[in-house]
Design a protein around this motif. Structure first.
Motif, PDB file in Angstrom:
ATOM      1  N   MET A  54       0.827  -1.195   0.000  1.00 42.44           N
ATOM      2  CA  MET A  54       0.000   0.000   0.000  1.00 42.44           C
ATOM      3  C   MET A  54       0.866   1.251   0.000  1.00 42.44           C
ATOM      4  N   PRO A  55       0.385   2.331  -0.630  1.00 38.03           N
ATOM      5  CA  PRO A  55       1.119   3.598  -0.576  1.00 38.03           C
ATOM      6  C   PRO A  55       0.986   4.226   0.803  1.00 38.03           C
ATOM      7  N   PRO A  56       1.848   5.182   1.139  1.00 37.59           N
ATOM      8  CA  PRO A  56       1.693   5.872   2.421  1.00 37.59           C
ATOM      9  C   PRO A  56       0.303   6.480   2.535  1.00 37.59           C
ATOM     10  N   GLY A 174       2.048  -1.426   4.468  1.00 34.96           N
ATOM     11  CA  GLY A 174       0.639  -1.398   4.832  1.00 34.96           C
ATOM     12  C   GLY A 174       0.194  -2.584   5.647  1.00 34.96           C
ATOM     13  N   ASP A 175       1.002  -3.651   5.700  1.00 36.34           N
ATOM     14  CA  ASP A 175       0.638  -4.818   6.509  1.00 36.34           C
ATOM     15  C   ASP A 175       0.839  -4.514   7.993  1.00 36.34           C
ATOM     16  N   VAL A 176      -0.033  -5.057   8.836  1.00 31.63           N
ATOM     17  CA  VAL A 176       0.023  -4.845  10.281  1.00 31.63           C
ATOM     18  C   VAL A 176       0.484  -6.142  10.937  1.00 31.63           C
ATOM     19  N   LEU A 177       1.609  -6.088  11.627  1.00 29.57           N
ATOM     20  CA  LEU A 177       2.226  -7.285  12.211  1.00 29.57           C
ATOM     21  C   LEU A 177       1.901  -7.423  13.690  1.00 29.57           C
ATOM     22  N   SER A 178       1.729  -8.681  14.134  1.00 26.56           N
ATOM     23  CA  SER A 178       1.656  -9.023  15.553  1.00 26.56           C
ATOM     24  C   SER A 178       2.882  -9.837  15.927  1.00 26.56           C
ATOM     25  N   PHE A 179       3.495  -9.498  17.060  1.00 23.96           N
ATOM     26  CA  PHE A 179       4.651 -10.218  17.578  1.00 23.96           C
ATOM     27  C   PHE A 179       4.296 -10.814  18.936  1.00 23.96           C
ATOM     28  N   GLY A 189       3.094  -3.355  14.840  1.00 22.58           N
ATOM     29  CA  GLY A 189       3.500  -2.202  14.057  1.00 22.58           C
ATOM     30  C   GLY A 189       3.034  -2.360  12.620  1.00 22.58           C
ATOM     31  N   VAL A 190       3.308  -1.333  11.816  1.00 21.28           N
ATOM     32  CA  VAL A 190       2.859  -1.291  10.427  1.00 21.28           C
ATOM     33  C   VAL A 190       4.067  -1.241   9.509  1.00 21.28           C
ATOM     34  N   VAL A 191       4.110  -2.141   8.534  1.00 22.46           N
ATOM     35  CA  VAL A 191       5.215  -2.171   7.583  1.00 22.46           C
ATOM     36  C   VAL A 191       5.160  -0.933   6.695  1.00 22.46           C
ATOM     37  N   THR A 192       6.305  -0.277   6.524  1.00 25.06           N
ATOM     38  CA  THR A 192       6.369   0.935   5.707  1.00 25.06           C
ATOM     39  C   THR A 192       7.211   0.763   4.452  1.00 25.06           C
TER      40      THR A 192
END
Length: 250
Positions: A54-56, A174-179, A189-192
């Protein structure tokens, strides 16, 4: 290709990796994140696959913020520590309850926990509510039918899917990660940015909150990708992530 190898080696050196199997959990500057984003944008010409993304975001400031950037009218002393488009990471973490906006589906969250950033992104981009869970449970919560019923949304009405490491795709912007980590509330956090070769080796950059209690420079971290699998962030391992299927390369 040789150019791709040079680019990846340079980024791994920048991010602090000292060997092909090292995981990267170093704090990086916004300038380093911008470098990765710039290289990612032109990576196809270097033979590097970045897998779309995804774009910013350009959704503006949250409607519930008072007094400008990072809600100083509600949470005095808060400052911006980094941004990806209009997604702004703030600190320090004071656990002040944010304002609410029922029309936006925002019921409030603790400023500036890691979860607040990911939930704010999902709210402003996809109109999803804050679900008030720890970072390790964030992704799973949005796909839990009971939580969907409780908060009044249906994830199937969005283009979002859940992805597990090594089982279909790699994280992209745009992907949202769970750790997760045993005995720890986890992180999110969100991948940029992503710069990953066709065989799954490279780095991704993530914007996050509440690392080093929101200290300047802590908004961005890099994570090594090996064989298509995100490597640990310190002692935290990636459980799963939310992915927008509209960003998939054709």
């Amino acid at each position: 290709m040789r150019i791709a190898g040079i680019v990846l080696c340079a980024l791994l050196a920048l991010s602090g990796s000292h060997g092909p199997g090292d995981a990267v959990a170093d704090i990086v500057t916004p300038e380093m994140s911008t470098t990765i984003e710039t290289l990612s944008a032109g990576a196809a010409s270097a033979g590097v696959s970045v897998g779309g993304g995804m774009p910013p975001p350009t959704f503006g400031l949250p409607s519930w913020w008072r007094g400008g950037i990072c809600d100083p009218g509600n949470d005095p002393g808060s400052v911006e520590i980094g941004r990806w488009g209009d997604l702004i990471a703030c600190g320090p973490n004071n656990d002040v309850v944010s304002g609410i906006d029922p029309e936006a589906g925002w019921g409030g969250a603790l400023e500036w926990e890691c979860v607040e950033l990911s939930e704010r992104y999902l709210n402003q981009r996809y109109h999803l509510p804050a679900v008030s869970v720890n970072g390790d449970a964030l992704v799973d919560a949005y796909f839990d039918p009971m939580i969907q019923q409780l908060f009044g949304f249906d994830i199937s009405d969005t283009p979002l899917i859940r992805v597990y490491p090594g089982r279909g795709g790699m994280p992209v912007p745009g992907d949202v990660l769970s750790f997760g980590q045993p005995g720890h509330p986890g992180h999110t956090g969100v991948v940029t940015a992503a710069l990953v070769s066709a065989n799954g080796h490279g780095v991704i950059t993530m914007i996050n909150q509440n690392r080093s209690n929101g200290a300047p420079g802590s908004a961005f971290v890099t994570i090594t990708m090996i064989n298509g699998v995100p490597q640990p962030l310190g002692q935290l391992t990636v459980i799963d992530w939310i992915h927008d299927t509209t960003s998939d390369a054709s």
